[in-house]
Design a protein around this motif. Sequence first.
Motif, short mmCIF file in Angstrom:
data_model
loop_
_atom_site.label_atom_id
_atom_site.label_comp_id
_atom_site.label_asym_id
_atom_site.label_seq_id
_atom_site.Cartn_x
_atom_site.Cartn_y
_atom_site.Cartn_z
N LEU B 160 0.67 -1.27 -0.29
CA LEU B 160 -0.21 -0.35 0.59
C LEU B 160 0.25 1.47 0.09
O LEU B 160 0.99 2.45 -0.55
CB LEU B 160 -1.08 0.32 1.39
CG LEU B 160 -2.30 -0.55 1.36
CD1 LEU B 160 -2.63 -1.00 2.21
CD2 LEU B 160 -3.28 -0.49 -0.04
N LEU B 161 2.13 1.26 0.98
CA LEU B 161 3.28 1.97 1.15
C LEU B 161 3.41 2.56 -0.01
O LEU B 161 3.47 3.45 -0.30
CB LEU B 161 3.23 1.80 1.96
CG LEU B 161 4.50 3.38 2.69
CD1 LEU B 161 3.73 4.48 3.66
CD2 LEU B 161 5.40 2.96 3.33
N LEU B 162 4.25 1.24 -0.36
CA LEU B 162 4.61 1.79 -2.05
C LEU B 162 3.82 1.56 -3.78
O LEU B 162 4.30 0.76 -4.66
CB LEU B 162 5.89 0.74 -1.27
CG LEU B 162 6.87 0.58 -1.20
CD1 LEU B 162 7.97 -0.17 -1.02
CD2 LEU B 162 7.37 2.25 -1.50
N TYR B 163 2.74 1.96 -3.59
CA TYR B 163 1.83 1.48 -4.47
C TYR B 163 2.51 1.91 -6.04
O TYR B 163 2.24 1.54 -6.64
CB TYR B 163 0.34 2.22 -4.25
CG TYR B 163 -0.96 1.82 -5.12
CD1 TYR B 163 -0.80 0.86 -6.04
CD2 TYR B 163 -1.23 2.62 -5.45
CE1 TYR B 163 -1.40 0.05 -6.53
CE2 TYR B 163 -1.97 3.00 -6.68
CZ TYR B 163 -2.51 1.52 -7.33
OH TYR B 163 -3.18 1.54 -8.44
N LYS B 164 2.55 3.49 -5.65
CA LYS B 164 3.17 4.60 -6.97
C LYS B 164 4.20 3.73 -7.68
O LYS B 164 3.48 3.94 -8.24
CB LYS B 164 3.45 5.95 -6.03
CG LYS B 164 3.47 6.67 -7.00
CD LYS B 164 3.36 7.92 -7.11
CE LYS B 164 4.84 8.96 -6.65
NZ LYS B 164 5.51 8.72 -4.98
N GLU B 165 5.45 3.37 -6.39
CA GLU B 165 6.79 3.55 -6.97
C GLU B 165 6.01 2.20 -8.04
O GLU B 165 7.21 1.57 -8.70
CB GLU B 165 7.32 3.24 -5.50
CG GLU B 165 7.81 5.06 -5.05
CD GLU B 165 6.88 5.67 -4.14
OE1 GLU B 165 5.70 4.20 -4.07
OE2 GLU B 165 6.71 6.52 -3.61
N LYS B 167 3.93 0.59 -9.05
CA LYS B 167 3.29 0.59 -10.40
C LYS B 167 3.98 1.31 -11.61
O LYS B 167 3.99 0.23 -12.23
CB LYS B 167 2.06 1.40 -10.41
CG LYS B 167 1.23 2.28 -11.02
CD LYS B 167 0.03 3.21 -11.11
CE LYS B 167 -1.03 2.71 -11.72
NZ LYS B 167 -2.37 4.01 -11.12
#
Lengths: 277, 439
Positions: B160-165, B167
Motif C-alpha cells: 500500500l505504501l509503495l503502491y505508486k512506486e 506501479k
Amino acid sequence: MLFSSPTADSSNAPLPDGAPLPPIEVHDLTVAYGRKPVLWDIDLEFNEGELVGVVGPNGAGKSTLIKAMLDLVPSASGWVRIYGEPYAARRKQVGYVPQRESVDWDFPVNARDVVLMGMYGRLGWFRRPSRKDHHTADECLEKVEMSAYGDRQISQLSGGQQQRVFLARALAQDARIYVMDEPFAGVDAATEASIVRVLRDLRAEGKTVVAVHHDLQTVEEYFDSLVLLNLRVVANGPTSEVFTRDNLLATYGGRLTILDRAAEAVRRGGGPRIDRP
Amino acid sequence: MTAILGFLTFDYNTRVVLLGTLSLGAAAGVIGTVALLRRRALLGDALAHATLPGVWIAFLLFGKNFSFLMLGAMATGLLGVATVSALSKYTRIKEDASIGIVLSVFFGAGLMLSGWVHHNSTNASQSGIDSYLLGKTAGMLASDARFICVVGLIVVAAVLLLYKELKLLCFDPEFAAVQGWRVGLLDFALMILLTATTVIGLPAVGVVLMVALLILPGAAARFWSDRLSVLLVLAGVFGLVIAGTGTMVSAAAARLPAGPVIVLCGTVLFAASMLFAPRRGVLARWSRTRSHRRRRVRQRIVQRLFEAFEKDASIALASLSELSQRIRVDRRSFNRAVNRLIRDHWIVVGSGGVGFTDHGWDRALRTVRTIRLWEQYLLTHANIDRDLVDPDVDVIESLLSTAVIHELELGLIESGRLPRDHRNTAIQAPPTASREVPL
Ligand SMILES: Nc1ncnc2c1ncn2[C@@H]1O[C@H](COP(=O)(O)OP(=O)(O)O)[C@@H](O)[C@H]1O
Ligand SMILES: [Mg+2]
C-alpha cells in the motif's frame, strides 16, 4: 537517502539565468555493449529552443545515444552535460518519450494513470498524486488531443494514441528539454499532425526537443537542426546545411535501396517514405 | 461441511491459526500480483524451493525454534535469488536457465539435508519440519500463526505504501530510472516482500506449491479487472479465500496436506475466472467473436444488396437466391442473417425478391459509406495506423478526423464509389447532373 525524493539530490541546482549554457553537450562519448562499440567519439552541442532531429539507419546507435544522454547506459568514456551539469543533477529539466515498444501495453492502467507517472518524479517517495495533479494530467492529454480517452485502458488505444499518451506523460514532467525516441514511428496521420503541433508549441515556449526520426521525407519540414548518426557523427548542424545528398550517402552508405530513395528524397525535397522494415 | 463449521467454532488457538493463514493468503495474493506484473513469477518458484535448505540448516544450528527456522529459510531464499541474478548477469546463461539451476540445486540440497537429519538423529522433533514440503496447518502453534499474521500484514501495508512506486516499476522501469527512482532498490524491496511472504507460507502451504498461492490469485483477478488498484484488492481477497478454504479442508480431513488442497482451490477459482469472467473470460470472448461474425455476415448482405441497386437503379427488388450465391457463407448463417435483418426492419422479402425498407436504406447508406471510407483509408494511408481500422464502428468520425474523412470522401467521389441514395430512382436526375456530396 533511502527516503529522500528520487530527484531531490541536486537536480534542483539552479539554472544560471542568462548564462549561455547549452541545454545538452556531449563530449567524446563512447558507448559499448560488451566489446562492441555502438557509439564512437561523439561530440555534440545543441542550441536552446530548437527542434533537433537524430537521423541514421537501423542499428546506427540513435537509441543508445538517447539512453546515454539519460544515464540509462554506462559510457565507456566521455561525458554528457545538461545545462553544464551531469544528468543526475538536472533530471527535472528533462522529459523523456521512450520507444513505444519498450513497455507492455496490456498493463492494467488507463491513459490518465500513465500520464500521471510523469509527475511521480516530482512527487517523490510515498506521496500520491493530488486532485490538482489529476487535473494537470487531463490538461496534458488535452494538448495531444486525447482528453476523450483518459479513462481508456491502454491496450484499447491504437498505436498512434498510445504514442500520444507517452508524449502527454513527458509533457506532465514539465521539463525544459524533451528527449524522444522515434515519436513518429508507426503513427496515423492525425497523431503525426498532433505531435508536430506539440513540438512546435514546445519550441515556441523556448524548449529544446531532441527526437530520433526515421522518415527522411519530413526531416526538413520538422527539424531546425540535425544529427546524422552512424556509429559516429556524420554531420551535425542546421538542417539546411546538413541535409545534403553526400551526407546522407555517408550516413546510409552501402544500403543501396535506402540510398536511392534517400537520394531521391533529397533531390525532390520529398519523396517516398523510408520506413523501418 | 460439519467439520469446517466445527473448525470455525473451535477454540482460540484454532481461530488464531485460521487468522494466520487468511493473512498469508491475502499477502500472497497482493505481492504475487506485483511479482506477476514485474515478470518475476518463475523467480518466485525458485525462491520458494531455495528456502528448504535454510530451514534444515536453522534446525541443525538452533533446534526447532520457529523464528529461526523462518530466518534460515529467508536467508537461503534470498541467496537463491541473488544467485539467479548473478548467473544471468555475469555468465552467458539466460535467466530461465539460471532459475532452473538454482531451483533444482537448492531444492536438492534441502532434500539431502533432510535425509541426513533423519538418518542421524533419533530426535523426533524434526517431524513438524517435514511438513514444510507440502504444508500442514494442523500442528501449527498459535504463536507461529500470530507471527505469520504480523508478517502478512506488514507485506500488505508495504505494498500500500509503495503502491505508486511499484506501479511505475512494473509498467516502465526505464522511465522510473530516468526520473531518478532507484530501480534496483525497488526491485530489492519487492524481492524482500516476496521472500517474506514465501517464508511464512512454508508451514501452511509448503515449499513445492507456494508459487501457486502467489500466482493463482493475481492471474485469476486479471480476468476481472483492468485497473491495478482493483486487481490488487481482488487478488488479496482471492488469496484469502483460497488459503482459508484450503487450510480448513485440510484440517478437517486429517491426512490431506494443505499445499495441494490450496492449489486445488486456486485452480478452481482460476478456471472459473478464465471461463466465466465478463469481457476477458474465454466464454465472453467466444460469444463476442460469434456475434462479430454474424454481424459481419449481415454487413455483407447489406453491402451486396446495396451494390445490386447501385448497379441497376431501375430495379426495386433484388433476387434473394442471387444474393445468397454472392455471399459465400453456409445456408444456415445466411438464413439467420436474413431473418435478423427482416426482424430489425432493414429489409423486406416478398415473392418478387428482396429490398430495403426506408430505415434499411438509411442504415445501408451508412454501412456502405463506412466500409468504403476504410477501404479508401487503407489505400491512401496504408502502412500507417492499421490498428485504427474498425469496419464495425458506427460513426467513423469517432476514429478519424474530419479533415481525413473529407479527403477520403473526395477520393471516393473521384472513383465514383461514394454511396448514393437510390431510393427514388424513378424521379432522380441523371447521375452526371447530381454530383452533390452528402458530407
Ligand atoms: N542492450 C543491448 N545489448 C547489446 N547490444 C545492443 C543493445 N542495445 C542495442 N544494441 C546494439 O547496438 C547497436 C545500436 O542499437 P540502437 O542504439 O538501438 O540503434 P538504433 O536506435 O539507431 O536503431 C545495434 O547494433 C544493436 O544491436
Ligand atoms: Mg532505436
